[in-house]
Scaffold this motif. Structure first.
Motif, PDB file in Angstrom:
ATOM      1  N   UNK A   1       0.736  -1.336   0.081  1.00 37.78           N
ATOM      2  CA  UNK A   1       0.112  -0.027   0.048  1.00 37.78           C
ATOM      3  C   UNK A   1       0.684   1.173   0.024  1.00 37.78           C
ATOM      4  N   UNK A   2       0.449   2.485  -0.655  1.00 39.45           N
ATOM      5  CA  UNK A   2       1.032   3.493  -0.638  1.00 39.45           C
ATOM      6  C   UNK A   2       0.160   4.698  -0.412  1.00 39.45           C
ATOM      7  N   UNK A   3       0.630   5.705   0.230  1.00 42.83           N
ATOM      8  CA  UNK A   3      -0.133   6.945   0.547  1.00 42.83           C
ATOM      9  C   UNK A   3       0.002   7.917  -0.715  1.00 42.83           C
ATOM     10  N   UNK A   4      -1.252   8.734  -0.882  1.00 44.91           N
ATOM     11  CA  UNK A   4      -1.030   9.610  -1.701  1.00 44.91           C
ATOM     12  C   UNK A   4      -1.823  10.638  -1.166  1.00 44.91           C
ATOM     13  N   UNK A   5      -1.282  11.965  -1.383  1.00 47.75           N
ATOM     14  CA  UNK A   5      -1.941  13.298  -1.001  1.00 47.75           C
ATOM     15  C   UNK A   5      -2.529  13.803  -2.568  1.00 47.75           C
ATOM     16  N   UNK A   6      -3.958  13.916  -2.359  1.00 47.91           N
ATOM     17  CA  UNK A   6      -4.668  14.373  -3.601  1.00 47.91           C
ATOM     18  C   UNK A   6      -5.055  15.682  -3.261  1.00 47.91           C
ATOM     19  N   UNK A  56      -6.225  19.351   0.750  1.00 47.52           N
ATOM     20  CA  UNK A  56      -6.576  17.894   0.163  1.00 47.52           C
ATOM     21  C   UNK A  56      -6.764  16.720   1.292  1.00 47.52           C
ATOM     22  N   UNK A  57      -6.347  15.707   0.714  1.00 47.80           N
ATOM     23  CA  UNK A  57      -6.750  14.547   1.323  1.00 47.80           C
ATOM     24  C   UNK A  57      -5.697  13.329   1.190  1.00 47.80           C
ATOM     25  N   UNK A  58      -5.522  12.576   2.200  1.00 50.03           N
ATOM     26  CA  UNK A  58      -4.517  11.516   2.052  1.00 50.03           C
ATOM     27  C   UNK A  58      -5.450  10.213   1.810  1.00 50.03           C
ATOM     28  N   UNK A  59      -4.942   9.348   1.116  1.00 45.55           N
ATOM     29  CA  UNK A  59      -5.548   8.053   0.803  1.00 45.55           C
ATOM     30  C   UNK A  59      -4.382   7.037   0.663  1.00 45.55           C
ATOM     31  N   UNK A  80       5.422  14.785 -12.154  1.00 47.06           N
ATOM     32  CA  UNK A  80       6.383  14.161 -11.672  1.00 47.06           C
ATOM     33  C   UNK A  80       5.667  13.765 -10.097  1.00 47.06           C
ATOM     34  N   UNK A  81       6.307  13.009  -9.404  1.00 49.55           N
ATOM     35  CA  UNK A  81       5.629  12.819  -7.951  1.00 49.55           C
ATOM     36  C   UNK A  81       6.930  12.694  -6.953  1.00 49.55           C
ATOM     37  N   UNK A  82       6.688  13.257  -5.824  1.00 50.77           N
ATOM     38  CA  UNK A  82       7.663  13.106  -4.905  1.00 50.77           C
ATOM     39  C   UNK A  82       6.865  12.955  -3.310  1.00 50.77           C
ATOM     40  N   UNK A  83       7.663  12.577  -2.480  1.00 49.71           N
ATOM     41  CA  UNK A  83       6.994  12.207  -1.184  1.00 49.71           C
ATOM     42  C   UNK A  83       7.017  13.478  -0.397  1.00 49.71           C
ATOM     43  N   UNK A  84       6.098  13.772   0.380  1.00 49.85           N
ATOM     44  CA  UNK A  84       5.809  14.672   1.507  1.00 49.85           C
ATOM     45  C   UNK A  84       5.316  14.057   2.774  1.00 49.85           C
ATOM     46  N   UNK A  85       5.853  14.785   3.770  1.00 54.19           N
ATOM     47  CA  UNK A  85       5.273  14.141   5.148  1.00 54.19           C
ATOM     48  C   UNK A  85       4.120  14.863   5.342  1.00 54.19           C
ATOM     49  N   UNK A  86       3.246  14.337   6.024  1.00 55.64           N
ATOM     50  CA  UNK A  86       1.967  14.504   6.170  1.00 55.64           C
ATOM     51  C   UNK A  86       1.529  14.007   7.624  1.00 55.64           C
ATOM     52  N   UNK A  92       2.804  10.357  -1.508  1.00 52.89           N
ATOM     53  CA  UNK A  92       3.029  10.830  -2.733  1.00 52.89           C
ATOM     54  C   UNK A  92       2.189  12.139  -3.175  1.00 52.89           C
ATOM     55  N   UNK A  93       2.952  12.942  -3.795  1.00 59.00           N
ATOM     56  CA  UNK A  93       2.137  14.032  -4.375  1.00 59.00           C
ATOM     57  C   UNK A  93       2.645  14.270  -5.871  1.00 59.00           C
TER      58      UNK A  93
END
Length: 120
Positions: A1-6, A56-59, A80-86, A92-93
């Motif tokens: 599983x991966x987290x994504x910030x949308x 936004x939201x994290x999923x 592109x995408x990169x990781x951010x701390x939430x 990923x964003x």
């Protein structure tokens, strides 16, 4: 599983949220004020520069959903995408890297959903 910030059309109530059908909603999140959010017309484009906090939201998504998001976002051509701390862990964003149209307006408040609701 991966987290994504949308922050755009993948958010709840938006036209591409069906891509998140099998995802687990971790919660809302607002980024630090270090981005720029543009209105391209049909969708937003976040730039990895600026002074805007993105709302936004994290999923949490599975690998198949993550691959589908890469296709939707035309990664790595337009985004592109990169990781951010939430508050919900690393996520990923997707960030715009393609050419920009100077006519695209900036969304200074950083909330795509609010922007489209007040525009229509």
């Amino acid at each position: 599983m991966r987290r994504v910030f949308v922050y755009g059309t993948l958010r709840p109530g938006q036209r591409n949220h069906h891509y998140m059908a099998t995802a687990r909603h971790c919660g809302a999140y607002t980024t630090p004020a270090c981005f720029t959010l543009l209105d391209t017309g049909p969708y937003p484009a976040a730039l990895d520069e600026g002074k805007t906090a993105l709302i936004g939201d994290v999923f949490e998504v599975d690998e198949d959903s993550f691959a589908a998001l890469d296709r939707l976002e035309d990664y790595p051509v337009h985004y592109t995408r990169r990781q951010i701390g939430t508050d919900h862990g690393q996520a990923w964003i997707y960030l715009w890297i393609a050419a920009r149209d100077p006519a695209w307006p900036t969304i200074a408040h950083g909330d795509w959903r609010r922007h489209v609701e007040t525009a229509g």
